[in-house]
Scaffold this motif. Structure first.
Motif, PDB file in Angstrom:
ATOM      1  N   SER A   1      10.613  17.852 -10.555  1.00 46.99           N
ATOM      2  CA  SER A   1      11.520  16.997  -9.911  1.00 46.99           C
ATOM      3  C   SER A   1      12.863  17.815  -9.896  1.00 46.99           C
ATOM      4  O   SER A   1      12.969  18.369 -10.697  1.00 46.99           O
ATOM      5  N   ASP A   2      13.929  17.290  -9.282  1.00 43.92           N
ATOM      6  CA  ASP A   2      15.236  17.791  -9.627  1.00 43.92           C
ATOM      7  C   ASP A   2      15.255  19.321  -9.526  1.00 43.92           C
ATOM      8  O   ASP A   2      15.923  19.894 -10.510  1.00 43.92           O
TER       9      ASP A   2
ATOM     10  N   LYS B   1      16.391  22.861  -8.338  1.00 42.56           N
ATOM     11  CA  LYS B   1      17.412  23.596  -7.801  1.00 42.56           C
ATOM     12  C   LYS B   1      17.368  25.092  -7.944  1.00 42.56           C
ATOM     13  O   LYS B   1      16.956  25.600  -8.869  1.00 42.56           O
TER      14      LYS B   1
END
Length: 192
Positions: A164-165, A167
């Protein structure tokens, strides 16, 4: 692949490779400014271009590579810098995983060499502590090369792998960056 990198070990720390490693290291330090309590796995860390700067700040760093001659170069540099918090392992983690888990896993310009992306991402997920962070630096795929990644596809693979998260950012672009073709060096971060 092992023989290829063993053959290149003594000359691997070229100005280009050093420059690209510094870009990756600097961005990791921006995202994780306090490494003092962190355990780090540098997967395919070669001659330690990223490992050694990280070891100056981290609690411990484990450098794993399949090429023993690359590790020899890293050991020489670590000894000169008097770094004591390093572990060097000549090992194929896909065939022989570790039992340890880490706060950070760094994979710089290695992933495009590996044949099974899903299996490799699962390995990283298994080796990360909860809330641990994965950093993948690699090249974008171009029309002239089948190596490298389409960033959006890699991000989706990470999501499917339980991360997740996620970037991503471009760190550097050049007309002759990867296999003498235009490409970009990107850094993708993801959490477990």
């Amino acid at each position: 692949m092992k023989e290829h990198f063993n053959h290149r070990a003594e000359l691997f720390d070229s100005p280009k490779n050093t420059f690209l490693a510094q870009l990756v290291y600097q961005q990791i330090k921006r995202q994780v400014p306090d490494l003092s309590g962190k355990t780090v796995l540098d997967f395919g860390g070669g001659t330690g271009l990223i490992t050694l700067p990280l070891a100056k700040d981290a609690k411990s760093v484990t450098l794993v590579d399949i090429a023993d001659k690359m590790l020899d170069q890293a050991r020489i540099k670590a000894k000169k810098q008097e770094l004591q918090n390093l572990t060097f392992l000549c090992r194929d983690l896909l065939a022989e995983p570790l039992e340890d888990t880490f706060d950070l896993i760094i994979v710089s310009r290695v992933l495009h060499h590996l044949p099974d992306l899903d299996k490799t991402l699962a390995l990283f997920h298994r080796h990360l502590k909860d809330q641990g962070q994965l950093f993948i630096a690699d090249y974008t795929k171009t029309s002239k090369s089948h190596h490298g990644f389409i960033i959006a596809d890699l991000e989706e693979d990470l999501r499917q792998g339980g991360f997740s998260d996620i970037k991503s950012q471009i760190l550097y672009s050049s007309d002759h960056l990867f296999l003498w073709n235009p490409s970009q060096l990107f850094l993708t971060s993801a959490k477990k």
